[in-house]
Design a protein around this motif. Structure first.
Motif, PDB file in Angstrom:
ATOM      1  N   THR A  89     108.737  12.479 100.411  1.00 35.72           N
ATOM      2  CA  THR A  89     107.785  11.379 100.393  1.00 35.72           C
ATOM      3  C   THR A  89     107.917  10.653 101.723  1.00 35.72           C
ATOM      4  OG1 THR A  89     106.848   9.560  99.107  1.00 35.72           O
ATOM      5  CG2 THR A  89     109.243   9.603  99.309  1.00 35.72           C
ATOM      6  N   VAL A  99     101.006  12.658  92.463  1.00 34.69           N
ATOM      7  CA  VAL A  99     100.722  11.225  92.588  1.00 34.69           C
ATOM      8  C   VAL A  99     100.665  10.558  91.223  1.00 34.69           C
ATOM      9  CG1 VAL A  99      99.397  11.518  94.715  1.00 34.69           C
ATOM     10  CG2 VAL A  99      98.198  11.463  92.563  1.00 34.69           C
ATOM     11  N   HIS A 120     103.039   9.068  96.922  1.00 33.93           N
ATOM     12  CA  HIS A 120     102.773  10.481  96.661  1.00 33.93           C
ATOM     13  C   HIS A 120     103.975  11.290  97.131  1.00 33.93           C
ATOM     14  CE1 HIS A 120     101.199   9.671 100.710  1.00 33.93           C
ATOM     15  NE2 HIS A 120     101.400  10.958 100.991  1.00 33.93           N
ATOM     16  N   TYR A 126      93.914   8.989  97.243  1.00 33.65           N
ATOM     17  CA  TYR A 126      94.310   9.229  95.862  1.00 33.65           C
ATOM     18  C   TYR A 126      93.510   8.355  94.898  1.00 33.65           C
ATOM     19  CZ  TYR A 126      97.720  11.542  98.640  1.00 33.65           C
ATOM     20  OH  TYR A 126      98.294  12.347  99.586  1.00 33.65           O
TER      21      TYR A 126
END
Length: 117
Positions: free
Chosen positions: A94, A50, A106, A13
């Motif tokens: 999650t 995210v 995320h 991410y």
């Protein structure tokens, strides 16, 4: 970004998704949150949401993270509502600890059958 694209880092991410959203199939983007179709989906419909700021996980959040968490959950709610409306059902998930491959908070929003891997 395709499922075949190799990635061997530890925070997809921060390393790829947030700085390069043009490589993804983006569902939502604002100053705090990015949501996109998973690059290697586990389910027929699989969206990842995210925070753009690095937050390690749900269990490491502090009061200082409240604005980012509110923004994240607002987008999760919007995406989940859309998936539920379009597909009749949605799940929100999650992962924590050893279940969390990328140590960046995320949330998965998914629906449909699990894809064979």
């Amino acid at each position: 970004m395709t499922a075949d694209a190799p990635y061997d880092g530890t925070d997809f991410y921060c390393d790829i998704a947030v700085p390069h959203p043009e490589r993804l199939d983006v569902v939502h983007e604002d100053e705090r949150v990015l949501a996109f179709h998973h690059t290697r989906p586990f389910w027929a419909v699989h969206v990842v949401v995210v925070p753009k700021r690095h937050l390690a996980s749900l269990t490491t959040l502090t009061d200082d993270d409240a604005d980012d968490v509110r923004a994240l959950l607002s987008v999760v709610q919007t995406v989940a509502r859309q998936v539920e409306t379009e597909h009749g059902a949605a799940a929100v998930l999650t992962n924590l600890g050893a279940y969390q491959d990328s140590k960046h908070l995320h949330v998965h929003v998914h629906s449909g059958d699990r894809l064979v891997r």
